[in-house]
Enzyme design. Structure first.
Site, short mmCIF file in Angstrom:
data_model
loop_
_atom_site.label_atom_id
_atom_site.label_comp_id
_atom_site.label_asym_id
_atom_site.label_seq_id
_atom_site.Cartn_x
_atom_site.Cartn_y
_atom_site.Cartn_z
N ASP A 106 31.87 38.72 37.15
CA ASP A 106 33.11 37.93 37.12
C ASP A 106 34.28 38.85 36.74
O ASP A 106 34.09 39.98 36.29
CB ASP A 106 32.94 36.77 36.11
N GLU A 123 40.50 27.55 32.73
CA GLU A 123 39.69 28.45 31.90
C GLU A 123 40.02 28.28 30.41
O GLU A 123 40.34 27.20 29.96
CB GLU A 123 39.83 29.88 32.39
C1 BGC Z 1 36.63 33.03 36.71
C2 BGC Z 1 35.79 32.79 37.92
C3 BGC Z 1 36.59 33.06 39.15
C4 BGC Z 1 37.20 34.43 39.11
C5 BGC Z 1 38.06 34.76 40.29
C6 BGC Z 1 37.32 34.35 36.74
O1 BGC Z 1 38.18 34.45 35.67
O2 BGC Z 1 35.81 32.95 35.56
O3 BGC Z 1 35.29 31.48 37.91
O4 BGC Z 1 35.78 32.92 40.28
O5 BGC Z 1 37.98 34.56 37.94
O6 BGC Z 1 39.22 34.05 40.31
C1 BGC Z 2 43.49 35.24 38.07
C2 BGC Z 2 42.32 34.30 38.11
C3 BGC Z 2 41.32 34.78 37.15
C4 BGC Z 2 41.93 35.02 35.79
C5 BGC Z 2 40.96 35.62 34.82
C6 BGC Z 2 44.02 35.39 36.67
O1 BGC Z 2 45.09 36.27 36.63
O2 BGC Z 2 44.50 34.78 38.90
O3 BGC Z 2 41.78 34.22 39.38
O4 BGC Z 2 40.31 33.85 37.08
O5 BGC Z 2 43.04 35.85 35.84
O6 BGC Z 2 41.51 35.83 33.57
#
Ligand code: BGC
Ligand code: BGC
Length: 646
Positions: free
Chosen positions: A339, A535
């Site tokens: 991830d 998140e």
């Molecule tokens: C998330 C994932 C996601 C990835 C890409 C991560 O922060 O935990 O679920 O697929 O970012 O955006």
């Molecule tokens: C991205 C997301 C990702 C996240 C993780 C963001 O900047 O756009 O896709 O999941 O960072 O922290």
């Protein structure tokens, strides 16, 4: 005596020129060394370009043979390049994609093309794919996005209910159809990879990702997850064969995400997201592994490894779980992708982190930033014998198998196809059905809903009533979503109510500031809920209604004979003190662009059939709630899992 004048003369005159010259020459030599070094390090110029009839280029050859043929032609650098997954905004020069042989690109949440339209996406991706095909071996990239609830990155796409709503439908066929529609919308814009479905099973509603999950029930999650994998991967439009997959699916986040302990977040901004899952192996297997087993059996060709820890170890560093259990016990033949920046969460610095993760079994690394340093580090590690070349071959084999299975090598002339499907009528209709099927009726005193024919005057209020952005939640055009009534093509819940109300009078005020001198309405509908979050930013100590929403409900009650409260939220909210004063309560989750689906059920065009996909806690002291429904403080939850009135 010290003389300033004399001192000055020391740093002027011919000697400084000489110094400057030496320094400049030094810089030139260093720059030259770097350039020449880089040339030799990454140069593939001397290697032959395979003939057009090379086995791997033959679309009719068996995939396993194509993989082996291609692998045998690759240099170590080319192999390691395939293991790099880079955020598209981190690509320094487009030519880097071919130069470094980068395996895959992604759009992180909200990372859009200059023109955020269907054509804009398509042109951007085709351009990146074209750049990847300039490499010696012409290996196409994968292009991934988070299609968490439809292709929600693109304004105008169909936004389906977030997974928690799909979980409430419990409907395997419906979920498979939703995934298939999502896949068509993705494919129309050139996307061939989605980081979905989420198979985490949440035990604690304080977590900001509850809505990304189907349920806390591993069995339900497994069944719906498998359906989702089939929906994304299995579609055979003209010109493709049933041995190919349509859009690559990525069940995530392997493993134990959802069971993290409150307060254990490794990210200082978060409370529980990316934390530690404090369970023993039996529990890990019984609760968290089961959905992944189902998804793997359904044919998932990639799995995302989570950002959480089990014990002291970040999942991406856990060889036992990634290699022995996932690839061994479950027989997973696809590739394990880490991830976002997750590999670098492993202690020991960038080099050591990459070595540990790859040796643990990570096949593709969502860097997502610096690819040059990553490739150099891994090349060095292989040369030093810290990573066996066989491990690299295994990783690349898995990645190439997915690429061949997607038919990426066999695309002749790419064209914009199926663009009318994006946000098209059929998909919106499906989404509306999914919304209707997801509504859970929690309370219905005197059968106030469905609203009877006798209801001639309705008052609507609340922060989520006329707010398509809020009802869609996060991962909608922006990572954190956009609060407000803005989504093109979307229908707010209020608009749906107006439409279904027929000749009944519908009045609306956001805060329910209706004139109290006029007669009471037959029914007041308060549509209240959460502001979008994604998140760890959605981790919260107290998931509850805002004071403004509570006041709105109170005002609405004063001017309506009955009050129906529709809760638009990514998780159960603590409503124990409020619900006794409501006549009816409906959990609507995050329905997405088709708010009309809510009205369909409120007005009885469709029946209530949703069931709670997870227990609804009565108070915070009950958290976490175990998968068997046991609360932390031993008291009973407000509603158990599977609750839902008819
Ligand atoms: C998330 C994932 C996601 C990835 C890409 C991560 O922060 O935990 O679920 O697929 O970012 O955006
Ligand atoms: C991205 C997301 C990702 C996240 C993780 C963001 O900047 O756009 O896709 O999941 O960072 O922290």
């Amino acid at each position: 005596m010290f003389s300033f004048q004399k001192d000055q003369s020391l740093i002027s005159g011919p000697s400084i020129k000489a110094w400057l010259f030496v320094m400049l020459a030094g810089i030139v030599v260093v720059v030259l060394c770097v350039l020449v070094g880089k040339y030799f390090f990454f140069s593939k110029k001397t290697l032959p370009v395979p003939p057009m009839d090379a086995l791997y280029r033959q679309s009719t050859a068996p995939i396993a043979e194509r993989v082996e043929d291609l692998l045998s032609r690759m240099t170590l650098e080319e192999k390691i390049g395939q293991m790099a997954l880079v955020e598209k905004n981190s690509v320094v020069e487009k030519s880097d994609i071919a130069e470094y042989g980068i395996g895959a690109l992604l759009s992180g949440g909200g990372a859009k093309p200059a023109q955020n339209t269907i054509e804009g996406w398509y042109t951007m991706i085709i351009d990146f794919v074209g750049a990847s095909r300039q490499s010696r071996l012409s290996i196409p990239i994968l292009y991934g996005v988070d299609a968490n609830h439809g292709h929600s990155n693109v304004p105008g796409a169909t936004v389906f209910p977030h997974f928690i709503g799909l979980g409430a439908t419990g409907d395997v066929e419906l979920v498979e159809e939703v995934a298939r529609a999502t896949a068509r919308e993705l494919k129309a814009t050139g996307v061939n990879w989605s980081y979905s479905p989420t198979l985490d099973t949440p035990q604690d509603i304080r977590w900001g990702r509850v809505y990304e999950t189907f349920s806390d029930d591993p069995k339900l999650t497994g069944a719906l997850g498998a359906a989702y994998v089939r929906g994304l991967q299995k579609e055979y439009p003209e010109g493709t064969s049933s041995s190919s997959i349509f859009v690559l699916s990525t069940p995530k986040h392997y493993i134990g995400a959802g069971g993290m302990q409150w307060g254990s977040a490794s990210n200082e901004n978060f409370r529980i997201d990316q934390g530690t899952t404090p369970v023993d192996e039996t529990m890990l297997r019984e609760t968290y592994l089961l959905p992944f087993r189902e998804a793997v059996d359904a044919g998932a060709l990639s799995v995302m490894v989570g950002l959480n820890s089990w014990g002291d170890t970040k999942l991406a560093a856990n060889k036992y779980l990634v290699t022995d259990v996932l690839k061994g016990d479950l027989g997973f033949k696809g590739f394990a992708v880490s991830d976002w920046y997750g590999v670098y969460e492993i202690p020991g610095g960038d080099y050591r982190a990459a070595v540990t993760a790859i040796n643990a079994g990570i096949d593709m690394v969502m860097l997502p930033f610096d690819y040059e340093a990553f490739i150099k580090n891994v090349v060095r590690a292989v040369r030093k014998g810290e990573i066996a070349e066989g491990r690299i071959d295994d990783a690349v084999r898995r990645i190439l198998r997915a690429k061949f299975s997607l038919g990426l090598f066999d695309v002749k002339d790419a064209k914009l196809l199926m663009s009318d499907m994006v946000g098209g009528e059929a998909h919106r209709q499906l989404a509306r059905e999914a919304v209707a099927a997801s509504l859970v009726l929690l309370k219905n005193k005197d059968s106030v809903v469905p609203l009877s024919q006798g209801v001639r005057h309705i008052r609507v209020a609340g922060s989520a009533a006329d707010n398509v952005g809020r009802q869609s939640g996060a991962w909608t055009v922006e990572w954190q979503g956009i609060d407000g009534n803005w989504l093109p093509g979307g229908t707010s819940i209020l608009a749906g109510i107006r439409n279904s109300a027929g000749s009944a009078e519908v009045e609306y005020d956001l805060e329910a500031r209706f004139s109290s001198s006029s007669k009471k309405a037959h029914v007041g509908i308060a549509v209240v809920g959460e502001v979008p979050y994604a998140e760890g930013w959605g981790d919260t100590e107290n998931p509850e209604l805002s004071t403004a929403d509570k006041e709105t409900i109170a005002r609405l009650k004063e001017v309506s004979e009955k009050v129906v409260v529709v809760i638009v939220s990514g998780r159960p909210l603590i409503i124990t003190d409020e619900i006794p004063s409501w006549d009816a309560a409906v959990a609507a989750w995050l329905p997405g662009s088709e708010g009309a689906g809510v009205a369909d059920v409120l007005f009885g065009d469709k029946a209530f059939r949703g069931k709670l996909p997870l227990p609804w806690p009565a108070r915070i002291s009950q958290l976490p709630i175990s998968p068997s429904g046991k609360t932390q403080d031993g008291s009973v939850s407000l509603f158990p899992r599977s609750f839902g009135l008819k």
